[in-house]
Motif scaffolding. Sequence first.
Motif, PDB file in Angstrom:
ATOM      1  N   SER A   1       0.827  -1.199   0.000  1.00  0.00           N
ATOM      2  CA  SER A   1       0.000   0.000   0.000  1.00  0.00           C
ATOM      3  C   SER A   1       0.865   1.254   0.000  1.00  0.00           C
ATOM      4  CB  SER A   1      -0.901   0.005   1.240  1.00  0.00           C
ATOM      5  OG  SER A   1      -1.466   1.280   1.459  1.00  0.00           O
ATOM      6  N   PRO A   2       0.423   2.328  -0.652  1.00  0.00           N
ATOM      7  CA  PRO A   2       1.163   3.589  -0.623  1.00  0.00           C
ATOM      8  C   PRO A   2       0.909   4.413   0.634  1.00  0.00           C
ATOM      9  CG  PRO A   2      -0.739   3.825  -2.042  1.00  0.00           C
ATOM     10  CD  PRO A   2      -0.719   2.387  -1.594  1.00  0.00           C
ATOM     11  N   ALA A   3       0.137   3.892   1.579  1.00  0.00           N
ATOM     12  CA  ALA A   3      -0.241   4.681   2.753  1.00  0.00           C
ATOM     13  C   ALA A   3       0.970   5.107   3.570  1.00  0.00           C
ATOM     14  CB  ALA A   3      -1.219   3.890   3.622  1.00  0.00           C
ATOM     15  N   ARG A   4       1.899   4.180   3.836  1.00  0.00           N
ATOM     16  CA  ARG A   4       3.091   4.530   4.616  1.00  0.00           C
ATOM     17  C   ARG A   4       3.928   5.568   3.872  1.00  0.00           C
ATOM     18  NH1 ARG A   4       5.450   1.074   8.450  1.00  0.00           N
ATOM     19  NH2 ARG A   4       3.340   0.228   8.636  1.00  0.00           N
ATOM     20  N   ALA A   5       3.983   5.451   2.561  1.00  0.00           N
ATOM     21  CA  ALA A   5       4.740   6.412   1.755  1.00  0.00           C
ATOM     22  C   ALA A   5       4.117   7.797   1.812  1.00  0.00           C
ATOM     23  CB  ALA A   5       4.811   5.933   0.305  1.00  0.00           C
ATOM     24  N   ALA A   6       2.787   7.848   1.796  1.00  0.00           N
ATOM     25  CA  ALA A   6       2.106   9.142   1.871  1.00  0.00           C
ATOM     26  C   ALA A   6       2.403   9.842   3.192  1.00  0.00           C
ATOM     27  CB  ALA A   6       0.596   8.939   1.700  1.00  0.00           C
ATOM     28  N   GLU A   7       2.523   9.079   4.268  1.00  0.00           N
ATOM     29  CA  GLU A   7       2.863   9.657   5.564  1.00  0.00           C
ATOM     30  C   GLU A   7       4.300  10.174   5.585  1.00  0.00           C
ATOM     31  OE1 GLU A   7       2.199   6.543   8.336  1.00  0.00           O
ATOM     32  OE2 GLU A   7       0.014   6.541   8.092  1.00  0.00           O
ATOM     33  N   ALA A   8       5.184   9.484   4.886  1.00  0.00           N
ATOM     34  CA  ALA A   8       6.610   9.830   4.904  1.00  0.00           C
ATOM     35  C   ALA A   8       6.961  10.989   3.982  1.00  0.00           C
ATOM     36  CB  ALA A   8       7.436   8.604   4.519  1.00  0.00           C
ATOM     37  N   ALA A   9       6.195  11.176   2.914  1.00  0.00           N
ATOM     38  CA  ALA A   9       6.557  12.136   1.864  1.00  0.00           C
ATOM     39  C   ALA A   9       6.764  13.565   2.359  1.00  0.00           C
ATOM     40  CB  ALA A   9       5.512  12.099   0.749  1.00  0.00           C
ATOM     41  N   PRO A  10       5.896  14.116   3.202  1.00  0.00           N
ATOM     42  CA  PRO A  10       6.126  15.501   3.644  1.00  0.00           C
ATOM     43  C   PRO A  10       7.461  15.687   4.362  1.00  0.00           C
ATOM     44  CG  PRO A  10       3.876  14.835   4.115  1.00  0.00           C
ATOM     45  CD  PRO A  10       4.605  13.598   3.697  1.00  0.00           C
ATOM     46  N   GLY A  11       7.862  14.696   5.145  1.00  0.00           N
ATOM     47  CA  GLY A  11       9.141  14.786   5.838  1.00  0.00           C
ATOM     48  C   GLY A  11      10.311  14.790   4.880  1.00  0.00           C
ATOM     49  N   LEU A  12      10.262  13.939   3.862  1.00  0.00           N
ATOM     50  CA  LEU A  12      11.331  13.908   2.872  1.00  0.00           C
ATOM     51  C   LEU A  12      11.376  15.213   2.089  1.00  0.00           C
ATOM     52  CD1 LEU A  12      13.564  12.514   1.271  1.00  0.00           C
ATOM     53  CD2 LEU A  12      11.787  11.439  -0.141  1.00  0.00           C
ATOM     54  N   ARG A  13      10.219  15.720   1.724  1.00  0.00           N
ATOM     55  CA  ARG A  13      10.140  16.978   0.977  1.00  0.00           C
ATOM     56  C   ARG A  13      10.744  18.125   1.793  1.00  0.00           C
ATOM     57  NH1 ARG A  13       4.700  17.223   0.303  1.00  0.00           N
ATOM     58  NH2 ARG A  13       4.803  15.601  -1.282  1.00  0.00           N
ATOM     59  N   ALA A  14      10.398  18.181   3.068  1.00  0.00           N
ATOM     60  CA  ALA A  14      10.925  19.233   3.932  1.00  0.00           C
ATOM     61  C   ALA A  14      12.427  19.092   4.121  1.00  0.00           C
ATOM     62  CB  ALA A  14      10.211  19.202   5.282  1.00  0.00           C
ATOM     63  N   PHE A  15      12.899  17.859   4.277  1.00  0.00           N
ATOM     64  CA  PHE A  15      14.331  17.658   4.479  1.00  0.00           C
ATOM     65  C   PHE A  15      15.129  18.050   3.245  1.00  0.00           C
ATOM     66  CE2 PHE A  15      18.143  15.018   4.120  1.00  0.00           C
ATOM     67  CZ  PHE A  15      18.826  15.477   5.238  1.00  0.00           C
ATOM     68  N   ALA A  16      14.675  17.618   2.069  1.00  0.00           N
ATOM     69  CA  ALA A  16      15.378  17.975   0.838  1.00  0.00           C
ATOM     70  C   ALA A  16      15.405  19.485   0.644  1.00  0.00           C
ATOM     71  CB  ALA A  16      14.725  17.287  -0.362  1.00  0.00           C
ATOM     72  N   GLY A  17      14.317  20.149   1.010  1.00  0.00           N
ATOM     73  CA  GLY A  17      14.281  21.607   0.909  1.00  0.00           C
ATOM     74  C   GLY A  17      15.279  22.260   1.847  1.00  0.00           C
ATOM     75  N   ALA A  18      15.430  21.706   3.049  1.00  0.00           N
ATOM     76  CA  ALA A  18      16.395  22.250   4.005  1.00  0.00           C
ATOM     77  C   ALA A  18      17.820  22.068   3.517  1.00  0.00           C
ATOM     78  CB  ALA A  18      16.205  21.578   5.364  1.00  0.00           C
ATOM     79  N   VAL A  19      18.105  20.918   2.907  1.00  0.00           N
ATOM     80  CA  VAL A  19      19.450  20.676   2.365  1.00  0.00           C
ATOM     81  C   VAL A  19      19.730  21.641   1.221  1.00  0.00           C
ATOM     82  CG1 VAL A  19      20.921  18.999   1.176  1.00  0.00           C
ATOM     83  CG2 VAL A  19      19.493  18.265   3.090  1.00  0.00           C
TER      84      VAL A  19
END
Length: 322
Positions: free
Chosen positions: A171-189
């Motif tokens: 299921s993509p559910a776990r990925a949907a929960e994780a995506a905002p964190g990855l997006r924010a981290f990449a933006g910070a880098v």
Amino acid sequence: MASRPRGSRPLRTLLAALVVTSVVVPVSGAARPAAVPAPAPRALAPLRDAGPDVLAERYAVNREGIRAAERMAEGHGDRARAEALRGMAGPARQFLSFDGRDGGRTTEVFGDLARAERIAVLVPGSDTNLDRYERLRSGAMALQRELGGRSAVIAWLGYETPSTVSPGVLSPARAAEAAPGLRAFAGAVAALRPTARISVLCHSYAAVVCGRAAPGLDVAHLVLFGSPGAGAENVSALRTPATVWAGRGDDDWIAHVPHGELQLPFGTVGLGADPVTPEFGARIFAAGPGGHSDYLKPGSLSLRNLARIVSGQAPSEERRDA
């Protein structure tokens, strides 16, 4: 006899896999050790504002957090976890973040992030946690060595990965929960190193995480390898300005995973189209003869090509695998 709807066989296979994992998981889950307690992490200043001195201080703060988690694991009676944490607290280790609760969330740097011109954010797939962290670390170290000077690799274990044998991995559910964190981290880098070339490398289930995060990832390359899908039907659906790459080893069992999506009353089952098919539209790189866990193996064609993509070079077709 009426013809079957196109794609019905893979989707039926997907449903069969869901039934199997629903039966198997309660049995396998019962054998898992109880969750190991750990302290809440200290609040840290935003990464985007960190210079070399602030990064060094951040590494030191997280080192102390790891030592505190080690003491709690020892008190809990989990000597294996305590030993693993003892190694993670070594003076040369560089953790941008650490949270030992609920299986663990970590972000570790390999190389000099403050001066890096090429940065790879490595996102792991299923079954990655503090107890199985060494595999991710070894791969990140191998990639950083392949990249050479003026580079950094960041191992981002910023989400609760699903078990390979669980309904969650279908299921993509776990990925949907994780995506905002990855997006924010990449933006910070990107804010920390605005002149660096940043690539996000996504192994296995992490490709679904990266697919969900893609619309907000301002990076040069998005690389999917050993991927069961990216939660999308094609590159256009990812809505990303990044160049999307995909690769699969010849002996990777993930090739036999059924592709597609089913909308069921309780949620979505399936992870989308196969990223290495022509219809998906990604640029394909040669990954050699390796299996699902071999993409970052030293000396492999896949490792060399991942490093070339991160460096802005064209991948090689030449094999040099052992």
